[in-house]
Design a protein around this motif. Structure first.
Motif: not given
Length: 245
Positions: A130, A152-153, A156, A160
């Motif tokens: 990331c 950003e969340e 990520e 994933s």
């Protein structure tokens, strides 16, 4: 008799140690006063393509090589050069060392793109850690793109998701892109199928991926006479399809 054997063993051990120290010291003195006649640069490839050039590595290393002049080994600070290269956003890891024949060897592992972020101000790659890094001027990686209200969340979570997809024979190279709405709901697009896939919020993406896989494996083959427009995974334990009339 036993004492004599032990004494001879001790003499042999001392001789070998002295010999090693003499040879090692000679080699170190030779290297210390030597010049660098050649710089070897080894760059790890991405799908048989270079994302960074050898000339770029030389420039980043602040090494200026003149054809008519060799570099002095004492003028090269290996630790500093590795720190300079490792600080570059496009480089994941570097290793630099001298060989006994006077060669400076530079090994570089560039970051591998997993996702491409489309931004009105700047486009860039994201790797599997990331970490963001610039696009390559030498090769455009064929990776999924993401656009919209990205934070950003969500990045990520998408990284994933793609890592899980890469390790799955069915989903490897399945996704062509993602769009994030202002409500932070994720829409996915496939390289294989035409339908739009609604993932909804970024929660439980792995579980939604399993539902999507089950749908394509067991339900999709039974829908030969129907053209699917959308697949909706936003409702728990359900897969809802909309068809073209």
């Amino acid at each position: 008799m036993k004492r004599k054997i032990n004494f001879f063993r001790l003499l042999i051990l001392i001789s070998l140690t002295i010999g090693y120290l003499v040879i090692s010291g000679f080699a170190k003195r030779k290297l210390k006063g030597s010049t660098i006649d050649h710089i070897a640069i080894d760059i790890e490839r991405y799908h048989d393509k270079y994302l960074i050039s050898k000339d770029e590595i030389l420039k980043l290393s602040l090494i200026e090589v003149q054809k008519s002049k060799s570099l002095d080994r004492k003028s090269i600070n290996i630790k500093l050069l590795e720190e300079i290269l490792d600080k570059q956003k496009s480089i994941e890891k570097s290793e630099i060392f001298f060989t006994l024949n006077g060669e400076l060897h530079i090994q570089v592992k560039p970051r591998n793109p997993l996702l491409r972020v489309l931004n009105s101000n700047n486009n860039y790659y994201i790797d599997n850690h990331c970490v963001a890094f610039p696009l390559s001027p030498y090769y455009s990686a064929q990776v999924p793109v993401i656009d919209g209200a990205i934070n950003e969340e969500i990045l990520e979570k998408i990284v994933s998701l793609l890592q899980k997809a890469e390790g799955d024979d069915f989903f490897n190279h399945f996704f062509s892109g993602f769009f994030v709405s202002e409500r932070h709901e994720i829409t996915a697009f496939s390289t294989i199928y035409d339908e739009v896939i609604f993932f909804g919020k970024s929660e439980q993406l792995e579980e939604k991926l399993l539902r999507l896989k089950a749908f394509y494996r067991y339900i999709y083959p039974t829908l030969e006479n129907k053209k699917i427009k959308t697949i909706n995974l936003t409702f728990g334990k359900q897969v809802i399809c909309a068809y073209e009339q």
